[in-house]
Motif scaffolding. Structure first.
Motif, mmCIF file in Angstrom:
data_model
loop_
_atom_site.group_PDB
_atom_site.id
_atom_site.type_symbol
_atom_site.label_atom_id
_atom_site.label_comp_id
_atom_site.label_asym_id
_atom_site.label_seq_id
_atom_site.Cartn_x
_atom_site.Cartn_y
_atom_site.Cartn_z
ATOM 1 N N PRO A 158 9.354 14.894 -13.988
ATOM 2 C CA PRO A 158 8.461 15.973 -13.524
ATOM 3 C C PRO A 158 7.019 15.701 -13.930
ATOM 4 C CG PRO A 158 10.420 16.876 -14.581
ATOM 5 C CD PRO A 158 10.446 15.399 -14.836
ATOM 6 N N GLY A 159 6.102 15.910 -13.001
ATOM 7 C CA GLY A 159 4.682 15.711 -13.286
ATOM 8 C C GLY A 159 4.236 14.264 -13.157
ATOM 9 N N TYR A 160 5.164 13.389 -12.830
ATOM 10 C CA TYR A 160 4.848 11.971 -12.671
ATOM 11 C C TYR A 160 4.925 11.569 -11.200
ATOM 12 C CZ TYR A 160 4.848 10.651 -17.633
ATOM 13 O OH TYR A 160 4.536 10.513 -18.946
ATOM 14 N N CYS A 161 4.192 10.518 -10.856
ATOM 15 C CA CYS A 161 4.293 9.886 -9.542
ATOM 16 C C CYS A 161 4.510 8.392 -9.748
ATOM 17 C CB CYS A 161 2.995 10.073 -8.741
ATOM 18 S SG CYS A 161 2.823 11.703 -8.010
ATOM 19 N N THR A 162 5.076 7.749 -8.735
ATOM 20 C CA THR A 162 5.117 6.288 -8.735
ATOM 21 C C THR A 162 3.998 5.809 -7.810
ATOM 22 O OG1 THR A 162 7.492 6.273 -9.118
ATOM 23 C CG2 THR A 162 6.515 4.234 -8.284
ATOM 24 N N TYR A 163 3.137 4.961 -8.338
ATOM 25 C CA TYR A 163 1.995 4.471 -7.569
ATOM 26 C C TYR A 163 2.252 3.024 -7.153
ATOM 27 C CZ TYR A 163 -0.478 8.637 -9.116
ATOM 28 O OH TYR A 163 -0.850 9.951 -9.338
ATOM 29 N N TRP A 164 2.189 2.786 -5.840
ATOM 30 C CA TRP A 164 2.366 1.456 -5.267
ATOM 31 C C TRP A 164 1.000 0.983 -4.783
ATOM 32 C CZ3 TRP A 164 7.442 -0.154 -5.614
ATOM 33 C CH2 TRP A 164 8.398 0.845 -5.787
ATOM 34 N N THR A 165 0.520 -0.110 -5.321
ATOM 35 C CA THR A 165 -0.849 -0.556 -5.044
ATOM 36 C C THR A 165 -0.840 -1.902 -4.333
ATOM 37 O OG1 THR A 165 -1.547 0.580 -7.052
ATOM 38 C CG2 THR A 165 -3.082 -1.020 -6.133
ATOM 39 N N HIS A 166 -1.750 -2.057 -3.359
ATOM 40 C CA HIS A 166 -1.906 -3.351 -2.695
ATOM 41 C C HIS A 166 -3.300 -3.455 -2.087
ATOM 42 C CE1 HIS A 166 -0.746 -7.002 -0.573
ATOM 43 N NE2 HIS A 166 0.369 -6.992 -1.294
ATOM 44 N N LEU A 167 -3.776 -4.667 -1.948
ATOM 45 C CA LEU A 167 -5.093 -4.893 -1.332
ATOM 46 C C LEU A 167 -5.014 -4.874 0.191
ATOM 47 C CD1 LEU A 167 -6.425 -7.768 -3.621
ATOM 48 C CD2 LEU A 167 -7.491 -5.524 -3.327
ATOM 49 N N ASP A 168 -3.821 -5.110 0.720
ATOM 50 C CA ASP A 168 -3.633 -5.220 2.167
ATOM 51 C C ASP A 168 -2.886 -3.985 2.661
ATOM 52 O OD1 ASP A 168 -2.738 -5.812 4.755
ATOM 53 O OD2 ASP A 168 -2.655 -7.966 4.338
ATOM 54 N N LEU A 169 -3.579 -3.164 3.450
ATOM 55 C CA LEU A 169 -2.964 -1.922 3.929
ATOM 56 C C LEU A 169 -1.752 -2.203 4.813
ATOM 57 C CD1 LEU A 169 -3.017 1.172 4.194
ATOM 58 C CD2 LEU A 169 -4.627 0.902 6.088
ATOM 59 N N THR A 170 -1.827 -3.277 5.604
ATOM 60 C CA THR A 170 -0.708 -3.601 6.496
ATOM 61 C C THR A 170 0.561 -3.888 5.698
ATOM 62 O OG1 THR A 170 -2.262 -4.550 8.069
ATOM 63 C CG2 THR A 170 0.042 -5.105 8.371
ATOM 64 N N ILE A 171 0.420 -4.675 4.636
ATOM 65 C CA ILE A 171 1.592 -4.981 3.804
ATOM 66 C C ILE A 171 2.108 -3.710 3.130
ATOM 67 C CG2 ILE A 171 2.268 -6.117 1.635
ATOM 68 C CD1 ILE A 171 0.946 -8.619 2.574
ATOM 69 N N LEU A 172 1.195 -2.857 2.661
ATOM 70 C CA LEU A 172 1.625 -1.616 2.001
ATOM 71 C C LEU A 172 2.381 -0.719 2.985
ATOM 72 C CD1 LEU A 172 1.560 -0.060 -0.672
ATOM 73 C CD2 LEU A 172 -0.580 0.989 0.058
ATOM 74 N N LYS A 173 1.913 -0.678 4.234
ATOM 75 C CA LYS A 173 2.596 0.138 5.244
ATOM 76 C C LYS A 173 3.989 -0.447 5.569
ATOM 77 C CE LYS A 173 -0.027 1.340 8.817
ATOM 78 N NZ LYS A 173 -1.126 1.237 9.813
ATOM 79 N N HIS A 174 4.058 -1.768 5.715
ATOM 80 C CA HIS A 174 5.369 -2.398 5.952
ATOM 81 C C HIS A 174 6.315 -2.111 4.784
ATOM 82 C CE1 HIS A 174 4.357 -4.336 9.617
ATOM 83 N NE2 HIS A 174 3.566 -5.255 9.116
ATOM 84 N N PHE A 175 5.797 -2.251 3.567
ATOM 85 C CA PHE A 175 6.608 -2.037 2.368
ATOM 86 C C PHE A 175 7.094 -0.581 2.319
ATOM 87 C CE2 PHE A 175 7.265 -1.046 -2.113
ATOM 88 C CZ PHE A 175 7.956 -2.152 -2.564
ATOM 89 N N ALA A 176 6.192 0.352 2.647
ATOM 90 C CA ALA A 176 6.555 1.769 2.624
ATOM 91 C C ALA A 176 7.725 2.040 3.563
ATOM 92 C CB ALA A 176 5.356 2.621 3.012
ATOM 93 N N PHE A 177 7.694 1.407 4.734
ATOM 94 C CA PHE A 177 8.756 1.638 5.714
ATOM 95 C C PHE A 177 10.037 0.882 5.337
ATOM 96 C CE2 PHE A 177 10.920 0.631 9.769
ATOM 97 C CZ PHE A 177 11.217 1.930 10.150
ATOM 98 N N ASP A 178 9.874 -0.413 5.026
ATOM 99 C CA ASP A 178 11.052 -1.268 4.794
ATOM 100 C C ASP A 178 11.824 -0.850 3.544
ATOM 101 O OD1 ASP A 178 10.192 -2.680 6.956
ATOM 102 O OD2 ASP A 178 9.394 -4.374 5.826
ATOM 103 N N VAL A 179 11.115 -0.608 2.465
ATOM 104 C CA VAL A 179 11.767 -0.400 1.167
ATOM 105 C C VAL A 179 11.939 1.083 0.845
ATOM 106 C CG1 VAL A 179 11.587 -0.839 -1.312
ATOM 107 C CG2 VAL A 179 10.901 -2.602 0.327
ATOM 108 N N LEU A 180 10.915 1.876 1.142
ATOM 109 C CA LEU A 180 10.941 3.275 0.753
ATOM 110 C C LEU A 180 11.346 4.209 1.888
ATOM 111 C CD1 LEU A 180 7.570 3.187 -1.239
ATOM 112 C CD2 LEU A 180 9.881 2.911 -2.161
ATOM 113 N N GLY A 181 11.404 3.691 3.101
ATOM 114 C CA GLY A 181 11.810 4.500 4.242
ATOM 115 C C GLY A 181 10.748 5.477 4.703
ATOM 116 N N LEU A 182 9.477 5.197 4.368
ATOM 117 C CA LEU A 182 8.384 6.088 4.756
ATOM 118 C C LEU A 182 7.613 5.474 5.920
ATOM 119 C CD1 LEU A 182 7.036 6.891 1.178
ATOM 120 C CD2 LEU A 182 8.417 8.389 2.616
#
Lengths: 234, 49
Positions: free
Chosen positions: B18-42
């Motif tokens: 509670p009160g915590y978040c998991t922060y996923w950081t990347h320099l490349d927005l495209t890779i972060l978006k792919h990762f969000a969908f592929d791994v996290l289902g977002l």
């Protein structure tokens, strides 16, 4: 009367036996998943995987794939190059410790106008059931996204085998996922650590860190509500 | 999903604590978006740039 010492056991302490784990790979599924991940994360590059590392933790690995069939309009020379490459890849895999490679056929189906794998599905089913009946393994993992394997998973579970499905997300039917005892996603997070150094150097993947919530930490690009599927762009 | 001043992109997802978040950081927005969908289902819309 001798009641013995509290907690003492009359039998010698048994050593914990390691669980024997076998992995069965639908080669077409693994191959296409790696190709698709490569297209998304390193466009124009071929990702090279250290298969020994990818399958670490398994006592034996059984890899099943069909040799390619000739495409319509493909020259004999091009077909020969493609087929030789597949044979060479299978030979390399088969030379790795723990690996066993089995080849099926591919034929063109006139009804669905695409290539169909022959024998592979049945070979996987026969081998998994045989190893299960013989109790060669205590845990079976199957890497596939093909719903045709659901009856196989059902049979293994009924047989008392502990079964893990290693599946490509977003492409695998929920019924297949539900049929397994444990599930593991075949995604960039599971493949990246097993990439060869030259492929790993092409890109890196985000790593998550749990921290106290910091609120809006920059310009908000997108807000997603996973509870109701709503999302909005800010 | 945030764009930070140092040109990094950060995806904040719920954390079991509670009160915590998991922060996923990347320099490349495209890779972060792919990762969000592929791994996290977002799924992050293509319009997010």
């Amino acid at each position: 009367m001798n009641f013995g010492r509290l907690g003492a056991s009359s039998s010698p302490r048994k050593a914990v036996q390691p669980v024997t784990k076998y992995l069965f790979i639908d080669g077409a599924c693994l191959r296409t998943t790696i190709e698709e991940i490569g297209k998304r994360y390193a466009p124009g590059q071929l990702l090279r995987v250290d298969y020994d590392r990818l399958t670490g933790g398994y006592d034996k690995v059984f890899y099943y794939d069909a040799l390619p069939a000739k495409r319509s309009g493909e020259t004999d020379e091009d077909f020969s190059i493609r087929r030789d490459a597949a044979i060479s890849f299978h030979d390399q895999l088969g030379s790795l410790d723990r690996f066993h490679v089995y080849e099926g056929d591919t034929r063109r189906s006139p009804s669905i106008r695409k290539q169909e794998q022959k024998k592979v599905d049945v070979m996987i089913a026969v081998d998994m059931l045989t190893h299960s009946f013989r109790r060669n393994m205590q845990h079976a993992s199957l890497l596939t996204g093909d719903l045709d394997f659901k009856p196989l998973l059902d049979a293994l579970v009924i047989e008392g085998m502990s079964v893990t499905l290693w599946f490509p997300p977003h492409k695998t039917n929920k019924q297949l996922i539900a049929a397994a005892d444990q599930r593991r996603q075949l995604d960039i997070q599971s493949i990246y650590p097993a990439l060869r150094p030259a492929s790993k150097a092409l890109f890196y993947i985000p790593s998550g860190s749990g921290e106290p919530s910091r609120g809006d930490i920059g310009r908000v690009l997108h807000v997603s509500n996973s509870d109701n599927g709503e999302s909005k762009i800010v | 999903m945030f764009e930070c001043q140092d040109r990094t992109y950060v995806l904040a997802t719920p954390n079991p604590n509670p009160g915590y978040c998991t922060y996923w950081t990347h320099l490349d927005l495209t890779i972060l978006k792919h990762f969000a969908f592929d791994v996290l289902g977002l799924a992050v819309p293509d319009a997010v740039t």
